[in-house]
Design a protein around this motif. Sequence first.
Motif, PDB file in Angstrom:
ATOM      1  N   THR A 177      21.564  40.820  47.559  1.00 14.95           N
ATOM      2  CA  THR A 177      21.861  42.254  47.693  1.00 14.95           C
ATOM      3  C   THR A 177      23.330  42.541  47.465  1.00 14.95           C
ATOM      4  OG1 THR A 177      20.059  42.484  49.290  1.00 14.95           O
ATOM      5  CG2 THR A 177      21.730  44.222  49.246  1.00 14.95           C
ATOM      6  N   ALA A 178      24.206  41.723  48.063  1.00 17.49           N
ATOM      7  CA  ALA A 178      25.641  41.957  47.923  1.00 17.49           C
ATOM      8  C   ALA A 178      26.076  41.831  46.468  1.00 17.49           C
ATOM      9  CB  ALA A 178      26.415  40.977  48.795  1.00 17.49           C
ATOM     10  N   ALA A 179      25.518  40.841  45.758  1.00 15.59           N
ATOM     11  CA  ALA A 179      25.868  40.657  44.355  1.00 15.59           C
ATOM     12  C   ALA A 179      25.349  41.814  43.501  1.00 15.59           C
ATOM     13  CB  ALA A 179      25.317  39.332  43.845  1.00 15.59           C
ATOM     14  N   ALA A 180      24.198  42.368  43.871  1.00 17.13           N
ATOM     15  CA  ALA A 180      23.568  43.424  43.081  1.00 17.13           C
ATOM     16  C   ALA A 180      24.408  44.698  43.043  1.00 17.13           C
ATOM     17  CB  ALA A 180      22.180  43.728  43.626  1.00 17.13           C
ATOM     18  N   VAL A 181      25.151  44.969  44.106  1.00 16.35           N
ATOM     19  CA  VAL A 181      25.959  46.194  44.153  1.00 16.35           C
ATOM     20  C   VAL A 181      27.403  45.934  43.742  1.00 16.35           C
ATOM     21  CG1 VAL A 181      24.509  47.290  45.895  1.00 16.35           C
ATOM     22  CG2 VAL A 181      26.453  45.896  46.625  1.00 16.35           C
ATOM     23  N   GLY A 182      27.668  44.752  43.226  1.00 17.13           N
ATOM     24  CA  GLY A 182      29.001  44.449  42.755  1.00 17.13           C
ATOM     25  C   GLY A 182      29.922  43.976  43.852  1.00 17.13           C
ATOM     26  N   GLN A 183      31.164  43.779  43.506  1.00 14.60           N
ATOM     27  CA  GLN A 183      32.158  43.272  44.427  1.00 14.60           C
ATOM     28  C   GLN A 183      33.341  44.238  44.454  1.00 14.60           C
ATOM     29  OE1 GLN A 183      32.920  39.200  43.539  1.00 14.60           O
ATOM     30  NE2 GLN A 183      33.746  38.710  45.551  1.00 14.60           N
ATOM     31  N   PRO A 184      33.899  44.500  45.637  1.00 13.42           N
ATOM     32  CA  PRO A 184      35.046  45.409  45.687  1.00 13.42           C
ATOM     33  C   PRO A 184      36.189  44.906  44.809  1.00 13.42           C
ATOM     34  CG  PRO A 184      34.196  44.988  47.885  1.00 13.42           C
ATOM     35  CD  PRO A 184      33.501  44.035  46.973  1.00 13.42           C
ATOM     36  N   SER A 185      36.870  45.825  44.184  1.00 10.06           N
ATOM     37  CA  SER A 185      38.029  45.449  43.375  1.00 10.06           C
ATOM     38  C   SER A 185      39.183  45.046  44.279  1.00 10.06           C
ATOM     39  CB  SER A 185      38.451  46.631  42.497  1.00 10.06           C
ATOM     40  OG  SER A 185      38.902  47.708  43.312  1.00 10.06           O
ATOM     41  N   ILE A 186      40.169  44.389  43.702  1.00  8.29           N
ATOM     42  CA  ILE A 186      41.346  44.001  44.475  1.00  8.29           C
ATOM     43  C   ILE A 186      42.054  45.240  45.018  1.00  8.29           C
ATOM     44  CG2 ILE A 186      43.632  42.928  44.321  1.00  8.29           C
ATOM     45  CD1 ILE A 186      42.477  40.953  42.331  1.00  8.29           C
ATOM     46  N   ALA A 187      42.104  46.288  44.200  1.00  6.67           N
ATOM     47  CA  ALA A 187      42.752  47.526  44.658  1.00  6.67           C
ATOM     48  C   ALA A 187      42.001  48.125  45.843  1.00  6.67           C
ATOM     49  CB  ALA A 187      42.812  48.532  43.512  1.00  6.67           C
ATOM     50  N   SER A 188      40.670  48.094  45.808  1.00  2.91           N
ATOM     51  CA  SER A 188      39.875  48.607  46.929  1.00  2.91           C
ATOM     52  C   SER A 188      40.103  47.765  48.177  1.00  2.91           C
ATOM     53  CB  SER A 188      38.391  48.617  46.564  1.00  2.91           C
ATOM     54  OG  SER A 188      38.123  49.560  45.563  1.00  2.91           O
ATOM     55  N   ARG A 189      40.139  46.447  47.999  1.00  5.86           N
ATOM     56  CA  ARG A 189      40.395  45.563  49.141  1.00  5.86           C
ATOM     57  C   ARG A 189      41.747  45.863  49.768  1.00  5.86           C
ATOM     58  NH1 ARG A 189      42.396  39.774  47.699  1.00  5.86           N
ATOM     59  NH2 ARG A 189      44.197  41.141  47.302  1.00  5.86           N
ATOM     60  N   ASN A 190      42.767  45.970  48.931  1.00  7.24           N
ATOM     61  CA  ASN A 190      44.112  46.204  49.461  1.00  7.24           C
ATOM     62  C   ASN A 190      44.209  47.544  50.177  1.00  7.24           C
ATOM     63  OD1 ASN A 190      44.883  43.762  48.379  1.00  7.24           O
ATOM     64  ND2 ASN A 190      45.848  44.646  46.555  1.00  7.24           N
ATOM     65  N   LEU A 191      43.613  48.581  49.590  1.00  3.28           N
ATOM     66  CA  LEU A 191      43.667  49.898  50.224  1.00  3.28           C
ATOM     67  C   LEU A 191      42.891  49.899  51.534  1.00  3.28           C
ATOM     68  CD1 LEU A 191      44.588  52.804  50.155  1.00  3.28           C
ATOM     69  CD2 LEU A 191      42.568  53.374  48.789  1.00  3.28           C
TER      70      LEU A 191
END
Length: 263
Positions: A177-191
């Motif tokens: 499920t987690a892979a199906a919706v993609g992975q947060p970008s580095i910018a999203s993680r940092n924010l």
Amino acid sequence: MSAAFKELPLDLARSLGFLSRLPVPARYFEGHDGSMGRTARAFPLAGLVIAAPSAALLGLLPHRPETALLLALLALGLSTLLSGALHEDGLADSADGLFGGRDREHALTIMKDSRIGAYGVIALILSFGLRTAALAALLASAAPLLAPLTLLAAASLSRAFMVWHWQTLSPARPGGTAAAVGQPSIASRNLALVMGAALALLLSRLTPAPPLAVLVAFAVSAFAALLFARKVRRTIGGHTGDTIGATQQITETAFLCALAVVL
């Protein structure tokens, strides 16, 4: 205001739809492919919204030392209801798989099983027990807003650590499920991390909690996230939806307990 920040309310609505049972109008999902690459940056804000009713309960209802445990458990029960026990389910499945699996494949098989085992039961008991005791201790203080604001801070920060865990580790199951919706970008993680830390520190500053105590709680929570991510990487090689949810429970528990102990 940049276009990215103009779309933050949209990301918040989608985050609430992903993380909770709160009703979100369908128009926020029109044309959306379900990707969480950018949306996850709003998880700390979603944590605030989900925890707000519980914080209001703690702040508005009269309490005495003998009712502190009851109010704390009611507040956690309300948060669990609003989140649909999403994170608690992840914690239980992760505990069963990570500690009951013979090897990587066995652990992943256990985590997909809807049944709960001994490790999952123990993890849930500890999660609810430790958080209830910590909130009750904070309620017993002389500061009326300490417990509700700390709960909001923990809810926001723990969901920022979810994004960190999700982005830092690769998917353990390519078809999960987690892979199906993609992975947060580095910018999203940092924010998300900046937002979670800033909201936690701001909310904590509105209480009489010493800054050093808040920093200690923050450090303990971050250390718990690191230790858990290391365990996940060594056991199953990457994240799953369950380990992402478990990260929220573990770091929220760590933050609440550390602050209750050091105050």
